[in-house]
Design a protein around this motif. Structure first.
Motif, PDB file in Angstrom:
ATOM      1  N   UNK A 290     -46.990  -9.768  -3.409  1.00 21.52           N
ATOM      2  CA  UNK A 290     -47.098  -8.431  -3.998  1.00 21.52           C
ATOM      3  C   UNK A 290     -48.562  -8.055  -4.184  1.00 21.52           C
ATOM      4  N   UNK A 291     -48.816  -6.758  -4.104  1.00 24.60           N
ATOM      5  CA  UNK A 291     -50.136  -6.188  -4.380  1.00 24.60           C
ATOM      6  C   UNK A 291     -49.945  -5.079  -5.401  1.00 24.60           C
ATOM      7  N   UNK A 292     -50.830  -5.047  -6.402  1.00 26.31           N
ATOM      8  CA  UNK A 292     -50.635  -4.148  -7.526  1.00 26.31           C
ATOM      9  C   UNK A 292     -51.959  -3.639  -8.077  1.00 26.31           C
ATOM     10  N   UNK A 293     -52.153  -2.307  -8.103  1.00 24.64           N
ATOM     11  CA  UNK A 293     -53.320  -1.767  -8.812  1.00 24.64           C
ATOM     12  C   UNK A 293     -53.026  -1.705 -10.303  1.00 24.64           C
ATOM     13  N   UNK A 294     -54.056  -1.582 -11.110  1.00 28.56           N
ATOM     14  CA  UNK A 294     -53.877  -1.441 -12.553  1.00 28.56           C
ATOM     15  C   UNK A 294     -54.018   0.015 -12.959  1.00 28.56           C
ATOM     16  N   UNK A 295     -52.976   0.520 -13.583  1.00 28.51           N
ATOM     17  CA  UNK A 295     -53.002   1.833 -14.219  1.00 28.51           C
ATOM     18  C   UNK A 295     -52.510   1.615 -15.638  1.00 28.51           C
TER      19      UNK A 295
ATOM     20  N   UNK B  57     -51.957  -1.595 -24.872  1.00 28.16           N
ATOM     21  CA  UNK B  57     -52.040  -0.894 -23.606  1.00 28.16           C
ATOM     22  C   UNK B  57     -50.636  -0.432 -23.261  1.00 28.16           C
ATOM     23  N   UNK B  58     -50.540   0.472 -22.334  1.00 29.05           N
ATOM     24  CA  UNK B  58     -49.253   0.851 -21.797  1.00 29.05           C
ATOM     25  C   UNK B  58     -49.409   0.955 -20.287  1.00 29.05           C
ATOM     26  N   UNK B  59     -48.611   0.190 -19.564  1.00 30.99           N
ATOM     27  CA  UNK B  59     -48.622   0.275 -18.104  1.00 30.99           C
ATOM     28  C   UNK B  59     -48.033   1.621 -17.723  1.00 30.99           C
ATOM     29  N   UNK B  60     -48.713   2.311 -16.828  1.00 35.35           N
ATOM     30  CA  UNK B  60     -48.201   3.588 -16.351  1.00 35.35           C
ATOM     31  C   UNK B  60     -48.218   3.600 -14.831  1.00 35.35           C
ATOM     32  N   UNK B  61     -47.314   4.302 -14.253  1.00 31.79           N
ATOM     33  CA  UNK B  61     -47.256   4.624 -12.827  1.00 31.79           C
ATOM     34  C   UNK B  61     -46.847   3.471 -11.904  1.00 31.79           C
ATOM     35  N   UNK B  62     -47.019   2.227 -12.298  1.00 31.85           N
ATOM     36  CA  UNK B  62     -46.727   1.108 -11.390  1.00 31.85           C
ATOM     37  C   UNK B  62     -45.405   0.408 -11.705  1.00 31.85           C
ATOM     38  N   UNK B  63     -44.649   0.922 -12.650  1.00 32.85           N
ATOM     39  CA  UNK B  63     -43.421   0.236 -13.067  1.00 32.85           C
ATOM     40  C   UNK B  63     -42.366   0.083 -11.960  1.00 32.85           C
ATOM     41  N   UNK B  64     -42.320   0.915 -10.908  1.00 36.87           N
ATOM     42  CA  UNK B  64     -41.329   0.651  -9.861  1.00 36.87           C
ATOM     43  C   UNK B  64     -41.477  -0.740  -9.224  1.00 36.87           C
ATOM     44  N   UNK B  65     -42.713  -1.240  -9.086  1.00 36.67           N
ATOM     45  CA  UNK B  65     -42.886  -2.588  -8.547  1.00 36.67           C
ATOM     46  C   UNK B  65     -42.361  -3.622  -9.541  1.00 36.67           C
ATOM     47  N   UNK B  66     -42.630  -3.408 -10.816  1.00 33.79           N
ATOM     48  CA  UNK B  66     -42.125  -4.324 -11.838  1.00 33.79           C
ATOM     49  C   UNK B  66     -40.598  -4.365 -11.813  1.00 33.79           C
TER      50      UNK B  66
ATOM     51  N   UNK C 158     -43.348   2.692  -4.052  1.00 35.12           N
ATOM     52  CA  UNK C 158     -43.416   4.092  -4.508  1.00 35.12           C
ATOM     53  C   UNK C 158     -42.443   4.952  -3.705  1.00 35.12           C
ATOM     54  N   UNK C 159     -42.253   4.618  -2.446  1.00 31.05           N
ATOM     55  CA  UNK C 159     -41.368   5.384  -1.570  1.00 31.05           C
ATOM     56  C   UNK C 159     -39.892   5.158  -1.884  1.00 31.05           C
TER      57      UNK C 159
ATOM     58  N   UNK D  98     -47.397  -1.368  -4.481  1.00 30.61           N
ATOM     59  CA  UNK D  98     -47.374   0.037  -4.876  1.00 30.61           C
ATOM     60  C   UNK D  98     -48.791   0.571  -4.717  1.00 30.61           C
ATOM     61  N   UNK D  99     -48.879   1.764  -4.141  1.00 30.01           N
ATOM     62  CA  UNK D  99     -50.164   2.434  -3.970  1.00 30.01           C
ATOM     63  C   UNK D  99     -49.952   3.898  -4.298  1.00 30.01           C
ATOM     64  N   UNK D 100     -50.740   4.400  -5.216  1.00 29.74           N
ATOM     65  CA  UNK D 100     -50.612   5.786  -5.642  1.00 29.74           C
ATOM     66  C   UNK D 100     -51.767   6.631  -5.137  1.00 29.74           C
ATOM     67  N   UNK D 101     -52.984   6.100  -5.227  1.00 29.58           N
ATOM     68  CA  UNK D 101     -54.171   6.847  -4.798  1.00 29.58           C
ATOM     69  C   UNK D 101     -54.509   6.596  -3.332  1.00 29.58           C
TER      70      UNK D 101
END
Length: 157
Positions: free
Chosen positions: A59-64, A75-84, A40-41, A9-12
């Motif tokens: 898998x590759x995953x940024x931390x948000x 903490x709360x994971x945000x934005x990357x949950x589709x990969x999870x 993300x797509x 997942x890549x957002x930025x």
């Protein structure tokens, strides 16, 4: 040319940028094709499209993250949950050979924390980490590790 699959997942755009350079490196130095899928797509109406992964992958995953310091104050994971959700679907977790985390070192203890949490939760290793878009040294180091792991896993010769 042999193929290795990457779900990420890549957002930025940082992870996508890194993976494009990794793809070029592995093609030129190892004659390996990376099949890249940005999860993300696959989000439709706020829901991740469910897919069965039938081949080994990385898998590759940024931390948000938001809230606390990510360790003892939450903490709360945000934005990357589709990969999870993709990894958790069916037996997809069993096909993952490992995860690479990315992040920003300014986040101190939260740097690449999400990748470590996925590894612990799903039972696969953290292969490596890189900051933001990564350096060429990161591309080579991580690429070499992926090739080694793919050979060990019988994905490539």
């Amino acid at each position: 040319m042999q193929t290795v699959k990457i779900y990420y997942i890549s957002l930025s755009g940082n992870t996508t940028s890194f993976l494009k350079r990794l793809k070029n490196y592995l093609r030129e130095d190892y004659a390996i094709h990376l099949s890249l899928s940005n999860v993300k797509d696959w989000v439709r109406d706020g829901e991740t499209v469910e897919r069965i992964i039938d081949e080994p992958y990385f898998s590759f995953l940024p931390s948000y993250l938001e809230g606390g310091n990510g360790l003892d104050t939450g903490f709360q994971e945000i934005l990357t949950t589709p990969l999870k959700e993709l990894i958790a679907y069916g037996s997809n977790r069993d096909k993952c050979l490992g995860i690479v985390g990315s992040g920003n070192r300014n986040f101190n203890k939260q740097y690449c924390l999400t990748a470590h949490q996925y590894a612990e939760s799903f039972g696969f290793p953290v292969i490596d980490e890189f900051e933001l878009r990564g350096t060429e040294a990161d591309v080579h180091r991580i690429g070499d590790k992926l090739v080694s792991l793919a050979r060990e896993g019988g994905l490539i010769k």
